[in-house]
Design an enzyme around this catalytic site. Sequence first.
Site, PDB file in Angstrom:
ATOM      1  N   LYS A  13      42.360  39.815  11.879  1.00  0.00           N
ATOM      2  CA  LYS A  13      43.617  39.247  11.403  1.00  0.00           C
ATOM      3  C   LYS A  13      44.781  39.041  10.619  1.00  0.00           C
ATOM      4  O   LYS A  13      45.464  39.314   9.743  1.00  0.00           O
ATOM      5  CB  LYS A  13      43.674  39.291  12.691  1.00  0.00           C
ATOM      6  CG  LYS A  13      43.805  39.544  14.174  1.00  0.00           C
ATOM      7  CD  LYS A  13      44.189  37.985  15.077  1.00  0.00           C
ATOM      8  CE  LYS A  13      43.899  36.628  15.175  1.00  0.00           C
ATOM      9  NZ  LYS A  13      42.391  36.371  15.440  1.00  0.00           N
ATOM     10  N   ARG A  36      34.604  27.803   7.201  1.00  0.00           N
ATOM     11  CA  ARG A  36      35.567  26.820   8.145  1.00  0.00           C
ATOM     12  C   ARG A  36      34.812  25.559   9.075  1.00  0.00           C
ATOM     13  O   ARG A  36      33.582  26.698   9.970  1.00  0.00           O
ATOM     14  CB  ARG A  36      36.789  27.386   9.143  1.00  0.00           C
ATOM     15  CG  ARG A  36      38.331  27.779   8.396  1.00  0.00           C
ATOM     16  CD  ARG A  36      38.848  28.405   9.213  1.00  0.00           C
ATOM     17  NE  ARG A  36      38.697  29.140  11.176  1.00  0.00           N
ATOM     18  CZ  ARG A  36      39.271  30.045  11.147  1.00  0.00           C
ATOM     19  NH1 ARG A  36      40.636  30.994  10.547  1.00  0.00           N
ATOM     20  NH2 ARG A  36      39.281  30.266  12.497  1.00  0.00           N
ATOM     21  N   ARG A  68      48.662  34.273  21.645  1.00  0.00           N
ATOM     22  CA  ARG A  68      48.051  34.031  22.231  1.00  0.00           C
ATOM     23  C   ARG A  68      47.512  34.810  24.029  1.00  0.00           C
ATOM     24  O   ARG A  68      46.211  34.551  24.551  1.00  0.00           O
ATOM     25  CB  ARG A  68      47.140  32.934  21.760  1.00  0.00           C
ATOM     26  CG  ARG A  68      46.239  33.487  20.578  1.00  0.00           C
ATOM     27  CD  ARG A  68      45.586  31.709  19.807  1.00  0.00           C
ATOM     28  NE  ARG A  68      43.846  32.470  19.626  1.00  0.00           N
ATOM     29  CZ  ARG A  68      43.756  31.994  18.257  1.00  0.00           C
ATOM     30  NH1 ARG A  68      44.782  33.039  17.845  1.00  0.00           N
ATOM     31  NH2 ARG A  68      42.590  32.268  17.637  1.00  0.00           N
TER      32      ARG A  68
HETATM   33  P1  AP5 Z   1      39.493  37.460   8.906  1.00  0.00           P
HETATM   34  O1  AP5 Z   1      40.389  37.887   8.671  1.00  0.00           O
HETATM   35  O2  AP5 Z   1      39.229  36.334   8.419  1.00  0.00           O
HETATM   36  O3  AP5 Z   1      39.629  37.405  10.255  1.00  0.00           O
HETATM   37  P2  AP5 Z   1      40.108  37.109  11.836  1.00  0.00           P
HETATM   38  O4  AP5 Z   1      41.085  37.695  12.799  1.00  0.00           O
HETATM   39  O5  AP5 Z   1      41.633  36.355  10.852  1.00  0.00           O
HETATM   40  O6  AP5 Z   1      39.695  35.691  12.439  1.00  0.00           O
HETATM   41  P3  AP5 Z   1      39.660  34.024  12.865  1.00  0.00           P
HETATM   42  O7  AP5 Z   1      39.007  33.500  12.804  1.00  0.00           O
HETATM   43  O8  AP5 Z   1      40.518  33.535  11.608  1.00  0.00           O
HETATM   44  O9  AP5 Z   1      40.354  34.104  13.862  1.00  0.00           O
HETATM   45  P4  AP5 Z   1      40.724  32.923  15.133  1.00  0.00           P
HETATM   46  O10 AP5 Z   1      42.168  34.414  15.848  1.00  0.00           O
HETATM   47  O11 AP5 Z   1      39.484  32.876  15.543  1.00  0.00           O
HETATM   48  O12 AP5 Z   1      41.333  31.839  14.018  1.00  0.00           O
HETATM   49  P5  AP5 Z   1      42.961  31.140  13.803  1.00  0.00           P
HETATM   50  O13 AP5 Z   1      42.975  30.697  12.570  1.00  0.00           O
HETATM   51  O14 AP5 Z   1      44.018  32.614  14.231  1.00  0.00           O
HETATM   52  O15 AP5 Z   1      38.118  38.246   8.835  1.00  0.00           O
HETATM   53  C1  AP5 Z   1      36.968  37.286   8.816  1.00  0.00           C
HETATM   54  C2  AP5 Z   1      35.544  37.815   8.030  1.00  0.00           C
HETATM   55  O16 AP5 Z   1      35.734  39.098   8.055  1.00  0.00           O
HETATM   56  C3  AP5 Z   1      36.156  37.465   6.847  1.00  0.00           C
HETATM   57  O17 AP5 Z   1      35.462  36.817   6.766  1.00  0.00           O
HETATM   58  C4  AP5 Z   1      36.261  38.547   6.437  1.00  0.00           C
HETATM   59  O18 AP5 Z   1      37.014  39.243   4.893  1.00  0.00           O
HETATM   60  C5  AP5 Z   1      35.704  40.034   7.088  1.00  0.00           C
HETATM   61  N1  AP5 Z   1      36.399  41.189   7.442  1.00  0.00           N
HETATM   62  C6  AP5 Z   1      37.570  41.230   7.612  1.00  0.00           C
HETATM   63  N2  AP5 Z   1      37.538  42.694   7.858  1.00  0.00           N
HETATM   64  C7  AP5 Z   1      36.580  42.883   8.102  1.00  0.00           C
HETATM   65  C8  AP5 Z   1      35.659  44.692   7.922  1.00  0.00           C
HETATM   66  N3  AP5 Z   1      36.451  45.555   8.677  1.00  0.00           N
HETATM   67  N4  AP5 Z   1      34.627  44.808   8.008  1.00  0.00           N
HETATM   68  C9  AP5 Z   1      33.397  43.720   7.354  1.00  0.00           C
HETATM   69  N5  AP5 Z   1      33.883  42.237   6.875  1.00  0.00           N
HETATM   70  C10 AP5 Z   1      35.329  42.653   7.521  1.00  0.00           C
HETATM   71  O19 AP5 Z   1      43.035  30.432  14.875  1.00  0.00           O
HETATM   72  C11 AP5 Z   1      41.720  29.344  15.228  1.00  0.00           C
HETATM   73  C12 AP5 Z   1      42.004  28.561  15.873  1.00  0.00           C
HETATM   74  O20 AP5 Z   1      43.315  27.261  16.435  1.00  0.00           O
HETATM   75  C13 AP5 Z   1      41.681  28.598  17.454  1.00  0.00           C
HETATM   76  O21 AP5 Z   1      40.472  28.717  18.074  1.00  0.00           O
HETATM   77  C14 AP5 Z   1      42.968  27.482  18.676  1.00  0.00           C
HETATM   78  O22 AP5 Z   1      42.194  26.766  18.506  1.00  0.00           O
HETATM   79  C15 AP5 Z   1      43.906  27.769  17.212  1.00  0.00           C
HETATM   80  N6  AP5 Z   1      44.859  28.099  17.484  1.00  0.00           N
HETATM   81  C16 AP5 Z   1      45.466  29.506  16.946  1.00  0.00           C
HETATM   82  N7  AP5 Z   1      46.917  29.956  16.723  1.00  0.00           N
HETATM   83  C17 AP5 Z   1      46.677  29.727  18.291  1.00  0.00           C
HETATM   84  C18 AP5 Z   1      47.731  29.846  19.145  1.00  0.00           C
HETATM   85  N8  AP5 Z   1      48.175  30.724  19.111  1.00  0.00           N
HETATM   86  N9  AP5 Z   1      47.616  28.991  20.499  1.00  0.00           N
HETATM   87  C19 AP5 Z   1      46.484  28.261  20.622  1.00  0.00           C
HETATM   88  N10 AP5 Z   1      45.688  28.107  19.780  1.00  0.00           N
HETATM   89  C20 AP5 Z   1      46.194  27.784  19.079  1.00  0.00           C
HETATM   90 MG    MG Z   2      42.962  34.375  10.384  1.00  0.00          MG
END
Ligand code: AP5
Ligand code: MG
Length: 220
Positions: free
Chosen positions: A13, A162, A88
């Site tokens: 994402k 992270r 989410r």
């Molecule tokens: P990346 O692009 O970083 O993936 P991502 O989907 O953004 O992963 P996140 O870990 O950020 O998602 P998340 O939903 O768990 O975290 P968030 O920060 O939203 O890619 C991942 C890796 O793969 C990278 O190394 C990249 O280079 C590689 N990659 C990308 N595309 C690729 C491909 N095609 N092939 C190979 N490799 C590839 O949330 C974190 C925490 O915040 C949550 O757990 C929660 O506690 C809180 N939070 C955030 N939003 C909310 C909400 N709306 N409600 C409640 N809690 C929330």
């Molecule tokens: Mg992310």
Amino acid sequence: MRLILIGPPGSGKGTQAKLLSQRLGLLHFSTGDILRDAIAKDTSEGRKARPFMANGQLVPDALVNDIVNGRFQGAGKPQKFVLDGYPRNLAQAQALDSVLAEQGLLLDVVVLLSVEDDEIVRRLGNRWTCPNSACKAVYHTFFKPAKIEGQCDLCQTSLYQREDDKPATIRKRLQVFHQTYDDLLRHYQKQGLLIEVPGRGDIEAIYADITKALGAGKMP
Ligand code: AP5
Ligand code: MG
């Protein structure tokens, strides 16, 4: 253009939202990035969010909904945006519907980036993130390596791993995603906005599929 990216942790994402924002001039709005900044700055929001994030759980809806509402209701509210990691669950989607309706903004498309769990574990263990809040570039040791190891290509800041990318926390985040995403998908399916894009393979090819979906989505 107004879109939401939904997908399991590590589905890409952030990677895709960054490209969409750079190339199409959309505001990249990631609740995860905003919460991590709040933790780094030790604000009251950050202090509330930290234990949930460290355990791989969702932070309370009220906290994230307030952050999003504030952004849409404040001065300089975005007209074109990509939402990454919000909403989410169904309650958040309903809160977002109200905010957008109040602002007279319609969504164009909701993209589900689908990636299998085993690939996700492989990805997150090798992710490197730029902590600079103006940059937030994301790298991968094998799939998207930085030109100089440990340093951001774009702003030269030192990269970090992270806190929630530990194997046990990744498993918890996946479990939370599987518990909440059905209702969310059904909500956008009913609105005729949902398009699934396979999130595996070449990053640029996935980007092309998303922009194709944007063309195919409901345009105002
Ligand atoms: P990346 O692009 O970083 O993936 P991502 O989907 O953004 O992963 P996140 O870990 O950020 O998602 P998340 O939903 O768990 O975290 P968030 O920060 O939203 O890619 C991942 C890796 O793969 C990278 O190394 C990249 O280079 C590689 N990659 C990308 N595309 C690729 C491909 N095609 N092939 C190979 N490799 C590839 O949330 C974190 C925490 O915040 C949550 O757990 C929660 O506690 C809180 N939070 C955030 N939003 C909310 C909400 N709306 N409600 C409640 N809690 C929330
Ligand atoms: Mg992310």
